[in-house]
Design a protein around this motif. Sequence first.
Motif, PDB file in Angstrom:
ATOM      1  N   ALA A  37       0.834  -1.210   0.000  1.00 24.66           N
ATOM      2  CA  ALA A  37       0.000   0.000   0.000  1.00 24.66           C
ATOM      3  C   ALA A  37       0.865   1.254   0.000  1.00 24.66           C
ATOM      4  O   ALA A  37       0.598   2.205  -0.763  1.00 24.66           O
ATOM      5  CB  ALA A  37      -0.936  -0.019   1.203  1.00 24.66           C
ATOM      6  N   ASP A  38       1.898   1.272   0.815  1.00 25.38           N
ATOM      7  CA  ASP A  38       2.802   2.426   0.862  1.00 25.38           C
ATOM      8  C   ASP A  38       3.464   2.651  -0.490  1.00 25.38           C
ATOM      9  O   ASP A  38       3.621   3.798  -0.938  1.00 25.38           O
ATOM     10  CB  ASP A  38       3.876   2.234   1.937  1.00 25.38           C
ATOM     11  N   LEU A  44       1.732   6.471  -7.012  1.00 22.32           N
ATOM     12  CA  LEU A  44       0.534   6.986  -7.687  1.00 22.32           C
ATOM     13  C   LEU A  44      -0.136   8.140  -6.961  1.00 22.32           C
ATOM     14  O   LEU A  44      -1.058   8.755  -7.507  1.00 22.32           O
ATOM     15  CB  LEU A  44      -0.487   5.850  -7.859  1.00 22.32           C
ATOM     16  N   GLY A  45       0.272   8.411  -5.748  1.00 25.44           N
ATOM     17  CA  GLY A  45      -0.388   9.434  -4.950  1.00 25.44           C
ATOM     18  C   GLY A  45      -1.473   8.799  -4.091  1.00 25.44           C
ATOM     19  O   GLY A  45      -1.934   7.695  -4.364  1.00 25.44           O
ATOM     20  N   ASP A  46      -1.879   9.513  -3.067  1.00 21.71           N
ATOM     21  CA  ASP A  46      -2.892   9.017  -2.130  1.00 21.71           C
ATOM     22  C   ASP A  46      -4.269   9.353  -2.680  1.00 21.71           C
ATOM     23  O   ASP A  46      -4.661  10.525  -2.702  1.00 21.71           O
ATOM     24  CB  ASP A  46      -2.679   9.646  -0.756  1.00 21.71           C
ATOM     25  N   ASP A 175      -5.515  -6.881  -3.853  1.00 24.81           N
ATOM     26  CA  ASP A 175      -6.439  -6.606  -2.753  1.00 24.81           C
ATOM     27  C   ASP A 175      -6.514  -5.113  -2.462  1.00 24.81           C
ATOM     28  O   ASP A 175      -7.595  -4.579  -2.185  1.00 24.81           O
ATOM     29  CB  ASP A 175      -6.020  -7.384  -1.502  1.00 24.81           C
ATOM     30  N   PHE A 176      -5.395  -4.424  -2.536  1.00 27.18           N
ATOM     31  CA  PHE A 176      -5.405  -2.972  -2.342  1.00 27.18           C
ATOM     32  C   PHE A 176      -6.289  -2.301  -3.399  1.00 27.18           C
ATOM     33  O   PHE A 176      -7.115  -1.440  -3.079  1.00 27.18           O
ATOM     34  CB  PHE A 176      -3.979  -2.408  -2.407  1.00 27.18           C
ATOM     35  N   PHE A 177      -6.104  -2.683  -4.654  1.00 31.20           N
ATOM     36  CA  PHE A 177      -6.909  -2.080  -5.729  1.00 31.20           C
ATOM     37  C   PHE A 177      -8.390  -2.453  -5.585  1.00 31.20           C
ATOM     38  O   PHE A 177      -9.269  -1.665  -5.946  1.00 31.20           O
ATOM     39  CB  PHE A 177      -6.362  -2.449  -7.102  1.00 31.20           C
ATOM     40  N   ARG A 178      -8.684  -3.642  -5.058  1.00 31.23           N
ATOM     41  CA  ARG A 178     -10.090  -4.005  -4.795  1.00 31.23           C
ATOM     42  C   ARG A 178     -10.705  -3.029  -3.801  1.00 31.23           C
ATOM     43  O   ARG A 178     -11.834  -2.565  -3.981  1.00 31.23           O
ATOM     44  CB  ARG A 178     -10.177  -5.433  -4.237  1.00 31.23           C
TER      45      ARG A 178
END
Length: 181
Positions: A37-38, A44-46, A175-178
């Motif tokens: 995630a970091d 890509l930016g938050d 999973d992060f993108f989900r």
Amino acid sequence: MFIGAFNKKNNFCEKEWVYKKWGLQYAFDAQIFGDVADNIVRLLGDKTTYTVEDAYKYFHLTYNAYQIDYKQFYNYCHTYSPKLFDISQPTISDDRDIEILAEDAGKFFAYLKDGQYTDEKALALVIDNGFLRDMTGSTSDDNLILVIGTLDGTMINSMKVLLHPNIPEIEYALDFFRQHS
């Protein structure tokens, strides 16, 4: 082992489906997820919501992924042996031609049916096994092939690794993108 595949339109999350079907629960490693995630946020930016373009950029910058024609799936499975092929002829005509999509979970993904693309368009990416070997220590001879599905050309609907042994960092990225699409 952790699997991050999902399809939002079909209300499918593979880790939840495996638990419901077989009672198997994937161990979740918060440290790996946090590191992934970091890295995504750093590159890509938050954002609250990431697009197909964002996901492609992440996999390209992190794993040197490049886009391939989904119908030419089998021409990209291995890079260790050169082959000549006619790119005008598809190597698959239906999702069920790909072994992992022929399994039960395959009914939750539909990018190609009877030689025609479905309403969910597929962005297929390949990551060279040599790059994975150097980065993760993987011993597989297979390239990693990942598909990102979209219904509108912008927003992520689904993601699934179609070929390769489990690479935790990639599965946690799915999973992060989900969670952020």
